[in-house]
Design an enzyme around this catalytic site. Structure first.
Site, short mmCIF file in Angstrom:
data_model
loop_
_atom_site.label_atom_id
_atom_site.label_comp_id
_atom_site.label_asym_id
_atom_site.label_seq_id
_atom_site.Cartn_x
_atom_site.Cartn_y
_atom_site.Cartn_z
CB THR A 203 -1.24 -2.93 6.86
OG1 THR A 203 -2.59 -2.54 6.64
CG2 THR A 203 -1.08 -4.40 6.51
CB SER A 204 -4.40 -1.78 11.46
OG SER A 204 -4.61 -0.57 10.78
CB CYS B 173 2.86 14.94 -24.35
SG CYS B 173 4.23 15.12 -23.18
CD GLN C 18 -2.65 -1.29 2.56
OE1 GLN C 18 -2.11 -1.12 3.65
NE2 GLN C 18 -3.91 -1.57 2.45
CG HIS D 15 -2.57 2.85 -2.28
ND1 HIS D 15 -2.58 2.89 -0.91
CD2 HIS D 15 -3.67 2.15 -2.65
CE1 HIS D 15 -3.65 2.23 -0.46
NE2 HIS D 15 -4.32 1.77 -1.50
#
Ligand code: ZN
Length: 248
Positions: A191-192, A133, A104, A122
């Site tokens: 990460t939770s 362009c 993440q 992400h």
């Protein structure tokens, strides 16, 4: 703790298709603040605006200059280097035990460490594209510009990071879910599991070992076959150093 580290070592040794799913806690040891911790970026407000509002798609288009002012000072960490966790995962990929990293984080540190099979849900601060362009630019182009960073063609350069209100890249999600589905071991770390839709990806896992390494409780703790409360970089540093007393 030693017993759990020994177990983790044992799980890794017996696995052939490990997938690592990581969040902000993987990069804190590299000096990148954890967005969602109490003292992290999201606890701050800037001019009465929350970081979630500033880092949204609508804010980017409506207040482009203010977006970049915040983005440059809070999101870019050019001095950050991979820590023990990134380095250990590179070793596992070289040994052909690690099938993929799903992250993440947008800091690009897994690629910097040398890993190739990285699914950056992400996006990545090192990728920036002209909206006119499509020319590509490195992070330094954003860092060294003032106001709104512009391409040689005059177009606005947009970082390839997923803003609030934007969908995740479909092909990255498909690849990440495929790796998780085929894994024999899934290590969820730093990460939770509160950020959707990424957090639901781990429900695809049906392999043997679900390892969770995190400082605080996560949504998947009940399903874990090995639960380690601790800092990810510290855990991998100790594994790498062989700092384990006794046997499992
Ligand atoms: Zn351009």
């Amino acid at each position: 703790m030693e017993e759990k580290l020994n177990k983790l070592q044992d799980v890794i040794c017996r696995s052939k298709r490990i997938v690592f799913f990581g969040g902000a806690g993987v990069s804190t040891a590299s000096g990148i603040p954890d967005f969602r911790s109490d003292t992290g970026l999201y606890a701050e407000e800037v001019d009465g605006l929350s970081p979630e509002m500033i880092l949204s798609r609508s804010f980017f288009f409506l207040q482009t200059e203010r977006f970049f002012c915040f983005y440059r000072t809070h999101m870019l960490h050019p001095e950050a280097v991979p820590n023990a966790a990134h380095q250990y995962l590179y070793k596992l990929e070289k040994e052909d035990r690690l099938r993929g990293i799903v992250t993440q984080n947008i800091d690009g540190l897994h690629r910097k460490a040398g890993n190739i099979r990285v699914y950056e849900l992400h996006g990545n601060i090192n990728e920036n594209y002209c909206m006119e362009c499509n020319a590509g630019y490195p992070m330094e182009k954003i860092l060294n510009s003032q106001g709104i960073p512009r391409c040689e063609c005059g177009g606005v350069i947009k970082p390839n990071v997923v803003l609030y209100g934007e969908p995740l890249e479909k092909y990255v999600c498909i690849g990440a879910r495929r790796e998780i589905t085929n894994a024999d071991t899934l290590i969820v770390a730093g990460t939770s599991l509160t950020v959707e839709p990424a957090a639901t990806f781990i429900e695809d896992f049906n392999g043997r070992n679900l390892v969770i390494i995190n400082n605080s409780p996560t949504r998947a703790d009940e399903r874990a076959t090995l639960l380690i409360r601790g800092d990810v970089a510290d855990v991998f540093f100790r594994l790498q150093a062989g700092d384990l007393s006794g046997t499992a």
